[in-house]
Design a protein around this motif. Structure first.
Motif, PDB file in Angstrom:
ATOM      1  N   MET A 225      -7.959   3.041  -3.907  1.00  0.00           N
ATOM      2  CA  MET A 225      -7.030   2.796  -2.803  1.00  0.00           C
ATOM      3  C   MET A 225      -7.746   2.415  -1.514  1.00  0.00           C
ATOM      4  N   GLU A 226      -8.760   3.156  -1.122  1.00  0.00           N
ATOM      5  CA  GLU A 226      -9.436   2.884   0.158  1.00  0.00           C
ATOM      6  C   GLU A 226     -10.198   1.558   0.149  1.00  0.00           C
TER       7      GLU A 226
ATOM      8  N   GLU B  62       1.811   7.150  -7.014  1.00  0.00           N
ATOM      9  CA  GLU B  62       0.774   8.042  -7.534  1.00  0.00           C
ATOM     10  C   GLU B  62       0.167   7.467  -8.802  1.00  0.00           C
TER      11      GLU B  62
ATOM     12  N   SER C 209      -5.518   4.990  -7.806  1.00  0.00           N
ATOM     13  CA  SER C 209      -5.666   5.940  -6.698  1.00  0.00           C
ATOM     14  C   SER C 209      -7.106   6.032  -6.197  1.00  0.00           C
TER      15      SER C 209
ATOM     16  N   GLN D 228      -2.466   6.798 -11.048  1.00  0.00           N
ATOM     17  CA  GLN D 228      -3.780   7.408 -11.261  1.00  0.00           C
ATOM     18  C   GLN D 228      -4.872   6.359 -11.422  1.00  0.00           C
TER      19      GLN D 228
ATOM     20  N   LEU E  39       2.122   1.682  -3.474  1.00  0.00           N
ATOM     21  CA  LEU E  39       1.017   2.108  -4.324  1.00  0.00           C
ATOM     22  C   LEU E  39       0.733   3.595  -4.160  1.00  0.00           C
ATOM     23  N   SER E  40       0.733   4.065  -2.927  1.00  0.00           N
ATOM     24  CA  SER E  40       0.451   5.491  -2.700  1.00  0.00           C
ATOM     25  C   SER E  40       1.625   6.367  -3.133  1.00  0.00           C
ATOM     26  N   SER E  41       2.858   5.871  -3.029  1.00  0.00           N
ATOM     27  CA  SER E  41       4.007   6.679  -3.426  1.00  0.00           C
ATOM     28  C   SER E  41       4.166   6.754  -4.937  1.00  0.00           C
TER      29      SER E  41
ATOM     30  N   LEU F 132       0.834  -1.212   0.000  1.00  0.00           N
ATOM     31  CA  LEU F 132       0.000   0.000   0.000  1.00  0.00           C
ATOM     32  C   LEU F 132       0.865   1.257   0.000  1.00  0.00           C
ATOM     33  N   HIS F 133       1.996   1.221   0.705  1.00  0.00           N
ATOM     34  CA  HIS F 133       2.907   2.369   0.704  1.00  0.00           C
ATOM     35  C   HIS F 133       3.481   2.591  -0.704  1.00  0.00           C
TER      36      HIS F 133
ATOM     37  N   ARG G 124      -7.570  -1.049   0.422  1.00  0.00           N
ATOM     38  CA  ARG G 124      -6.996  -1.069   1.773  1.00  0.00           C
ATOM     39  C   ARG G 124      -7.931  -1.811   2.733  1.00  0.00           C
TER      40      ARG G 124
END
Length: 178
Positions: free
Chosen positions: A130-131, A122, A127, A124, A118-120, A115-116, A134
């Motif tokens: 993501m929630e 960016e 994104s 699109q 994936l968020s780093s 997840l880290h 998660r």
């Protein structure tokens, strides 16, 4: 003196002019090497054509199709598995889908590492998902590592969340499928 020698030779030759000698034209050799090369070229061309036609006849299996098939199988046969095994199988299907579809090494990382990453990145495409992703992975981790129970309804809900992620239009706009 040279003239006299030539004149002497002309007087000595009483046979007269000689007949023309026919030199036969040799038959060209049979070009076996060129026949062999043309034959090899024809065989390769036919083999290539057959290979192309066979490869076109196989339907392309996308990452979505594979994931849906695995999730369907898990939904049918998953009731025999322990809660942790079921959660592991469900999360693995989603992780492999993400790896095949987006090129991220999801199966090789822990949930937090993945997840880290994936968020780093960016990304699109992922994104907006993501929630829900998660939440799905956290539910799977709770069953795998914390011993949370998964009843039949919970298992169906977990498979439905995974299926919704795979079916999401945002997830299907990625790099491509294999």
């Amino acid at each position: 003196m040279v003239a006299s020698v030539a004149a002497q030779q002309a007087e000595d030759d009483i046979r007269g002019p000689k007949a023309l000698i026919e030199i036969p034209v040799p038959e060209p050799p049979t070009p076996w090497m060129s026949y062999a090369l043309w034959g090899l070229l024809a065989v390769l061309l036919i083999a290539g054509l057959v290979w192309v036609l066979k490869s076109r006849s196989k339907p392309m299996v996308t990452a979505e199709d594979r994931a849906k098939k695995e999730l369907d199988r898990l939904g049918r046969e998953g009731s025999d598995l322990e809660a942790g095994e079921f959660a592991l199988a469900a999360s693995q299907v989603v992780r492999v889908f993400i790896e095949r579809k987006f090129g991220l090494a999801a199966p090789k990382r822990t949930t937090e590492e993945f997840l880290h990453e994936l968020s780093s990145k960016e990304n699109q495409t992922l994104s907006s998902r993501m929630e829900p992703l998660r939440g799905f992975l956290k539910s799977c981790d709770m069953a795998k590592f914390a011993g949370a129970k998964l009843e039949v309804g919970d298992r169906g809900e977990l498979v439905a969340k995974a299926r919704a992620f795979v079916d999401a239009p945002e997830a299907n706009k990625g790099k491509g499928a294999t």
